[in-house]
Design an enzyme around this catalytic site. Structure first.
Site, short mmCIF file in Angstrom:
data_model
loop_
_atom_site.label_atom_id
_atom_site.label_comp_id
_atom_site.label_asym_id
_atom_site.label_seq_id
_atom_site.Cartn_x
_atom_site.Cartn_y
_atom_site.Cartn_z
N ASP A 55 5.12 31.96 -89.94
CA ASP A 55 5.28 33.00 -88.91
C ASP A 55 5.46 32.38 -87.52
O ASP A 55 6.41 32.71 -86.81
CB ASP A 55 4.06 33.94 -88.88
CG ASP A 55 4.11 34.99 -89.97
OD1 ASP A 55 4.88 34.80 -90.93
OD2 ASP A 55 3.36 35.98 -89.87
N LEU B 71 5.60 42.08 -89.21
CA LEU B 71 6.80 41.67 -88.45
C LEU B 71 6.48 40.59 -87.42
O LEU B 71 7.27 40.32 -86.52
CB LEU B 71 7.45 42.88 -87.77
CG LEU B 71 8.10 43.89 -88.72
CD1 LEU B 71 8.68 45.06 -87.95
CD2 LEU B 71 9.20 43.23 -89.54
N GLY B 72 5.31 39.98 -87.56
CA GLY B 72 4.99 38.83 -86.72
C GLY B 72 4.55 39.19 -85.31
O GLY B 72 4.63 38.37 -84.40
N SER B 73 4.05 40.41 -85.12
CA SER B 73 3.67 40.86 -83.78
C SER B 73 2.66 39.91 -83.11
O SER B 73 2.84 39.51 -81.96
CB SER B 73 3.11 42.28 -83.88
OG SER B 73 2.26 42.55 -82.82
N ALA C 85 2.31 45.19 -89.19
CA ALA C 85 3.35 45.64 -90.12
C ALA C 85 4.07 44.45 -90.76
O ALA C 85 5.10 44.62 -91.39
CB ALA C 85 4.34 46.53 -89.39
O1 PMV Z 1 2.19 37.73 -91.74
P1 PMV Z 1 2.92 38.29 -92.91
O2 PMV Z 1 2.31 39.52 -93.48
O3 PMV Z 1 4.39 38.36 -92.71
O4 PMV Z 1 2.74 37.23 -94.12
C1 PMV Z 1 2.97 35.88 -93.95
C2 PMV Z 1 3.46 35.27 -95.21
C3 PMV Z 1 2.45 34.82 -96.25
O5 PMV Z 1 3.15 33.90 -97.06
C4 PMV Z 1 1.98 35.99 -97.11
C5 PMV Z 1 1.24 34.14 -95.64
C6 PMV Z 1 1.53 32.80 -95.00
O6 PMV Z 1 0.66 32.32 -94.27
O7 PMV Z 1 2.60 32.22 -95.23
#
Ligand code: PMV
Length: 309
Positions: A148, A102-104, A100
């Site tokens: 993340d 949210l970094g799970s 989702a």
């Molecule tokens: O993992 P997510 O869906 O929160 O996306 C990470 C953020 C992006 O900029 C889209 C990808 C990245 O590696 O920074």
């Protein structure tokens, strides 16, 4: 009996997703209301290291699971600390919604690495942990920027530029956000891959859009540090418009963003990879309840009220 427990929070990206992959700055914050937890305890001699996650319906021994992200995380910890595989059971529990944005994935790996290194008597520091979890992020995403793993391992708001040490984002005045899930699952690597294809076809246009997103992230950093929340909402709205232009918004996100704004949010945008997943809305504390209600009525499958501080 020796045992060790550790946790890591979920996360949202406040500004700058996607452009951050191309070297622009981005801002992210932990969401402590949702957590991944890992506990490591001794087990019978000869059992090796076993990982169990009942809410993922998972039980694996690291000797047998060669490529599973959690087994790779455990193995990287053992290699880094130059320790033999212990006889122990790692139990994982997480309240972070999966897939989702949210970094799970990053949080579960971070909690596991933190708990295992603590159990082995050599706790990894935040930077070591983040570097290790970045290796796991590569398995999930291909070309992650590193934002993340950084926010999840440091557990505080960060200003992040790919390839440079993260800087803490000082929050001059705490602010309230509602996170709402479209319920549309969208793997990050698909959204990131689509942006890359379009960038390759028209680099000039996309580099200009990324630069504009980067400028918004810089302005947002200043506004957050000064506690000037009146500037933040409009910056979110401009960031969202640019995310639409690079092709990562979608109808489900637009509907929720529109509903939040109509219900009184000061600004709203998608958060993370886009094409589904979550959006975030900046809200005054007293309008949080009505905005959550409006988002649910518009189809959000879950809302989380978080305070960035
Ligand atoms: O993992 P997510 O869906 O929160 O996306 C990470 C953020 C992006 O900029 C889209 C990808 C990245 O590696 O920074």
């Amino acid at each position: 009996m020796t045992s060790h427990t550790a946790s890591a929070p979920g996360k949202i990206i406040l500004f700058g997703e996607h452009a951050v992959v191309y070297g622009q700055p981005a801002l992210a914050a932990p969401v402590h209301k949702v957590q991944a937890k890992a506990s490591v305890a001794d087990s019978a001699s000869g059992s090796g290291l076993v990982i169990e996650a009942s809410n993922l319906n998972l039980r694996l021994s690291i000797a047998e699971a060669a490529t599973h992200a959690l087994a790779v995380t455990a193995r990287l910890v053992l290699e880094k600390l130059q320790k033999p595989e212990p006889d122990a059971l790692i139990t994982i529990q997480s309240t972070i919604p999966i897939a989702a944005g949210l970094g799970s994935g990053a949080a579960v790996s971070a909690a596991l690495a933190r708990a295992l290194s603590g159990y082995l008597g050599s706790p990894l520091n935040q930077a070591e942990l983040s570097t290790l979890v970045y290796e796991i992020e590569k398995l999930h995403h291909g070309t992650p920027s590193g934002i993340d793993n950084t926010v999840v391992c440091y557990g505080r708001p960060v200003y992040f530029v790919r390839g440079t040490p993260p800087e803490p984002l000082r929050v001059g005045r705490a602010f309230h956000m509602i996170i709402a899930d479209t319920g549309v699952t969208s793997p990050t690597h698909v959204a990131v891959g689509g942006v890359r294809e379009r960038w390759e076809r028209d680099r000039e246009k996309y580099d200009a859009l990324f630069a504009e997103i980067g400028q918004i992230a810089e302005q947002a950093r200043q506004a957050i540090e000064e506690g000037n929340l009146g500037r933040l909402g409009p910056l979110m709205t401009r960031n969202q418009s640019l995310l639409g232009q690079i092709g990562v918004s979608c109808n489900a996100l637009e509907r929720l963003i529109d509903a939040a704004e109509k219900a009184g949010a000061q600004g709203a945008k998608l958060s993370g990879g886009g094409l589904g997943g979550n959006m975030i809305a900046l809200v005054a504390p007293e309008s949080a309840g009505p905005i959550e209600k409006a988002l649910k009525q518009t189809g959000a499958i879950r809302t989380i009220h978080t305070i960035v501080q």
